[in-house]
Scaffold this motif. Structure first.
Motif: not given
Length: 105
Positions: A40, A44, A56-59, A61-66
């Motif tokens: 991820a 970035k 949409q939120l970039h995937p 960022i979602r991976v990092d957040k999750d």
């Protein structure tokens, strides 16, 4: 990938005594999580990266957040952050017994 994360983190954990044969499975999971976070991070860093493509939120960022809260306990488990290292109490390695021949040295 995960093997790169292993190559980077395992020597440190082994040296600290936090990675033993009994800890391999959770350490593998840590390496898999770290590999996903590293992938991820690479996304970035791409020149065409935008945080909100098409609104949409970039995937990445979602991976990092999750995954960030998921990986944190693994860092703690293996002493891979300063606070965790301060809390870890490892048994002292026994000193080598003095040789019975030391009196002649």
């Amino acid at each position: 990938g995960a093997s790169d994360a292993w190559d980077e983190m395992a020597p440190v954990a082994i040296e600290m005594g936090t990675l033993t044969a009994a800890d391999v499975k959770p350490f593998v999971r840590l390496c898999e999580l770290q590999a996903a976070l590293d992938a991820a991070a690479r996304q970035k860093n791409e020149p065409e990266y935008t945080p909100f493509p098409g609104g949409q939120l970039h995937p990445a960022i979602r991976v990092d957040k999750d995954l960030s809260p998921v990986i944190r306990p693994y860092y703690d488990m293996f002493g891979l952050n300063p606070l965790a290292r301060a809390k870890i109490r490892l048994p002292q390695k026994p000193e080598a017994p003095e040789s019975k021949w030391a009196i002649f040295a």
